[in-house]
Write a protein that holds these residues in place. Structure first.
Motif, PDB file in Angstrom:
ATOM      1  N   ILE A  45       4.753 -11.868  -6.016  1.00 41.12           N
ATOM      2  CA  ILE A  45       5.241 -13.017  -5.022  1.00 41.12           C
ATOM      3  C   ILE A  45       5.895 -13.996  -5.962  1.00 41.12           C
ATOM      4  N   LEU A  46       7.063 -14.552  -5.708  1.00 39.37           N
ATOM      5  CA  LEU A  46       7.892 -15.810  -6.469  1.00 39.37           C
ATOM      6  C   LEU A  46       8.356 -16.810  -5.543  1.00 39.37           C
ATOM      7  N   LEU A  47       8.086 -18.040  -5.597  1.00 38.15           N
ATOM      8  CA  LEU A  47       8.431 -18.968  -4.822  1.00 38.15           C
ATOM      9  C   LEU A  47       9.437 -19.636  -5.799  1.00 38.15           C
ATOM     10  N   THR A  48      10.728 -19.736  -5.462  1.00 38.06           N
ATOM     11  CA  THR A  48      11.846 -20.141  -6.516  1.00 38.06           C
ATOM     12  C   THR A  48      12.218 -21.504  -6.257  1.00 38.06           C
ATOM     13  N   GLY A  49      11.688 -22.203  -5.132  1.00 39.53           N
ATOM     14  CA  GLY A  49      11.992 -23.689  -5.047  1.00 39.53           C
ATOM     15  C   GLY A  49      13.467 -23.384  -4.409  1.00 39.53           C
ATOM     16  N   ASP A  50      14.230 -24.525  -4.442  1.00 42.97           N
ATOM     17  CA  ASP A  50      15.547 -24.635  -4.086  1.00 42.97           C
ATOM     18  C   ASP A  50      16.365 -24.146  -5.245  1.00 42.97           C
ATOM     19  N   LEU A  51      17.546 -23.432  -4.556  1.00 44.15           N
ATOM     20  CA  LEU A  51      18.701 -22.758  -5.658  1.00 44.15           C
ATOM     21  C   LEU A  51      20.006 -23.312  -5.044  1.00 44.15           C
ATOM     22  N   PRO A  52      20.924 -23.399  -5.816  1.00 43.22           N
ATOM     23  CA  PRO A  52      22.277 -23.397  -5.415  1.00 43.22           C
ATOM     24  C   PRO A  52      22.681 -22.316  -4.466  1.00 43.22           C
ATOM     25  N   HIS A  53      23.456 -22.631  -3.481  1.00 42.44           N
ATOM     26  CA  HIS A  53      23.899 -21.765  -2.623  1.00 42.44           C
ATOM     27  C   HIS A  53      24.659 -20.337  -3.063  1.00 42.44           C
ATOM     28  N   LYS A  74       0.834  -1.147   0.106  1.00 41.75           N
ATOM     29  CA  LYS A  74       0.008  -0.045   0.176  1.00 41.75           C
ATOM     30  C   LYS A  74       0.760   1.359  -0.070  1.00 41.75           C
ATOM     31  N   ARG A  75       2.116   1.172   0.667  1.00 41.44           N
ATOM     32  CA  ARG A  75       2.948   2.174   0.677  1.00 41.44           C
ATOM     33  C   ARG A  75       3.925   2.100  -0.215  1.00 41.44           C
ATOM     34  N   HIS A  76       4.520   0.819  -0.989  1.00 38.29           N
ATOM     35  CA  HIS A  76       5.283   0.516  -1.969  1.00 38.29           C
ATOM     36  C   HIS A  76       4.694  -0.355  -2.625  1.00 38.29           C
ATOM     37  N   PRO A  77       3.823   0.202  -3.786  1.00 36.45           N
ATOM     38  CA  PRO A  77       3.293  -0.766  -4.720  1.00 36.45           C
ATOM     39  C   PRO A  77       4.136  -1.542  -5.639  1.00 36.45           C
ATOM     40  N   ASN A  78       5.381  -1.316  -5.780  1.00 31.01           N
ATOM     41  CA  ASN A  78       6.293  -2.114  -6.693  1.00 31.01           C
ATOM     42  C   ASN A  78       7.179  -3.233  -5.778  1.00 31.01           C
ATOM     43  N   ALA A  79       6.625  -3.397  -4.667  1.00 31.92           N
ATOM     44  CA  ALA A  79       7.551  -4.203  -3.715  1.00 31.92           C
ATOM     45  C   ALA A  79       7.271  -5.625  -4.097  1.00 31.92           C
ATOM     46  N   GLY A  80       8.227  -6.627  -3.992  1.00 28.86           N
ATOM     47  CA  GLY A  80       8.152  -7.754  -4.104  1.00 28.86           C
ATOM     48  C   GLY A  80       8.816  -8.823  -3.246  1.00 28.86           C
ATOM     49  N   LEU A  81       8.234  -9.795  -2.992  1.00 27.80           N
ATOM     50  CA  LEU A  81       8.537 -10.978  -2.091  1.00 27.80           C
ATOM     51  C   LEU A  81       9.238 -12.113  -3.032  1.00 27.80           C
ATOM     52  N   PHE A  82      10.425 -12.741  -2.829  1.00 28.51           N
ATOM     53  CA  PHE A  82      10.382 -14.014  -3.130  1.00 28.51           C
ATOM     54  C   PHE A  82      11.198 -14.943  -2.084  1.00 28.51           C
ATOM     55  N   VAL A  83      10.677 -16.364  -2.102  1.00 25.04           N
ATOM     56  CA  VAL A  83      10.921 -17.183  -1.192  1.00 25.04           C
ATOM     57  C   VAL A  83      11.820 -18.314  -1.679  1.00 25.04           C
ATOM     58  N   VAL A  84      12.971 -18.394  -1.001  1.00 27.09           N
ATOM     59  CA  VAL A  84      13.743 -19.628  -1.593  1.00 27.09           C
ATOM     60  C   VAL A  84      13.759 -20.688  -0.831  1.00 27.09           C
TER      61      VAL A  84
END
Length: 367
Positions: A245-253, A213-223
């Motif tokens: 919102i993005l769920l990336t799944g597992d990623l290399p370290h 609501k204050r940052h309309p272009n904010a995004g969250l991704f979950v690794v």
């Protein structure tokens, strides 16, 4: 010296996996033999002294075939009967000293951790280890409570600073989907955790909606991945702000570290948690951290109560209102240590058990 590590080995990457990889690399750089037996369901081809047994019987066969001087078991989560039986077998092998590192810093506060019966299988097995390594003081107290001899209990934090320069760690190429997401969102919020009930990812999704609501272009991704992945993907799909919102799944370290370093904020919301390596890595990389107060967070973390979306939202907004600084020099940003101190202390434990001489540099660490 020949050391056999038992525990979860990547992929996927997690806190315990990170610690095992760091310890193995540390020993091999010093010319020592260090093998790993993976204890998770994730399978790969055996190679380079890393073994992926498919059954408990295969694990037992490896234990009898790989006659190493030290067997070091790494356990995260709960002390399951399967792991306790494995530990008991290891403690009965006449040729090896056996060490346990218990990574579940929050276990002493859990219902299982509070349960104490001196003649239980759990307590009996824990007392049979030659050394018990705790990652925080609560686990030290827990080991004492179940009857482990105080001289054999050691406090060694789990964190190893990522190897490589800050530039190397922050410039790894991101996968195309994540790269586009990072480029299209500002501010950028990241969470690294298992997709399990104790990590309360839905709380983060709710807070993101309020922050936008204050940052309309904010995004969250979950690794990360886990048993709730399908449910969380369905939940994200049902939300009006799902494109943020993005769920990336597992990623290399290395890619995870690079993504964290490019983010404006790191979240760690939990119902049950220990000393999370991902939190310490984010701090080292200079990314502000907001985490649930579990009584054992490192300095520099902004704390919020468990399950309080309003408190999380306020903390996120207040942190995002702070002026952005450049990424700090690791030599100044709480990373004055080499990152190998905990690994050197673990090696001291091995040498002590085998009654091997200790170098002068090792003595400096012990002091």
């Amino acid at each position: 010296m020949r050391v056999l590590l038992l525990g979860p080995y990547p992929p996927p990457w997690g806190g315990v996996q990170t610690n095992i990889v760091a310890l193995r690399d540390f020993m091999r750089r010093r010319g020592m033999t260090c093998a790993v037996v993976n204890l998770t369901r994730y399978q790969r081809v055996d190679a380079d002294d890393v073994y992926y047994p498919r059954t408990g019987i295969e694990v037992m066969r490896l234990l009898f075939r790989l006659r190493y001087d030290v067997i070091h078991i790494h356990i995260g989560g709960n002390l399951s009967t399967r792991l306790l039986v494995l530990s008991l077998v290891c403690s009965m092998l006449p040729w090896a000293k056996v060490v346990l590192t218990f990574h579940s810093g929050g276990y002493p506060r859990s219902a299982d951790g509070q349960r104490h019966r001196r003649f239980s299988l759990r307590d009996f097995v824990l007392r049979r280890f030659d050394r018990q390594i705790a990652v925080n003081q609560e686990l030290v107290d827990f080991f004492h409570r179940v009857g482990c001899a105080p001289p054999g209990v050691r406090l060694i934090p789990p964190h190893a600073v990522p190897r490589g320069t800050l530039v190397e760690l922050t410039t790894a190429d991101l996968p195309p989907t994540l790269g586009r997401f990072v480029a299209e969102h500002d501010p950028l919020v990241v969470s690294v955790s298992g997709l399990e009930p104790e990590y309360d990812i839905s709380l983060q999704l709710e807070a993101l909606a309020a922050v936008r609501k204050r940052h309309p272009n904010a995004g969250l991704f979950v690794v990360g991945s886990g048993s709730l992945e399908d449910d969380l993907r369905a939940l994200v799909s049902s939300k009006y702000d799902r494109e943020h919102i993005l769920l990336t799944g597992d990623l290399p370290h290395a890619i995870t570290l690079s993504a964290v370093a490019r983010s404006d904020l790191f979240l760690r919301t939990t119902h049950y948690d220990g000393d999370a390596i991902s939190v310490r890595e984010a701090l080292w990389l200079g990314t502000p951290v907001i985490a649930t107060d579990n009584g054992m967070r490192p300095a520099g973390v902004r704390l919020v109560p468990v399950g309080d979306v309003d408190a999380l939202t306020r903390a996120m907004l207040e942190q995002l209102a702070q002026p952005r600084g450049g990424r700090p020099d690791p030599a100044v940003a709480g990373a004055r240590q080499t990152g190998d101190e905990n690994l050197e202390t673990t090696l001291l434990v091995y040498r002590e058990l085998l009654q091997q001489p200790v170098s002068s540099s090792m003595c400096d660490v012990e002091k």
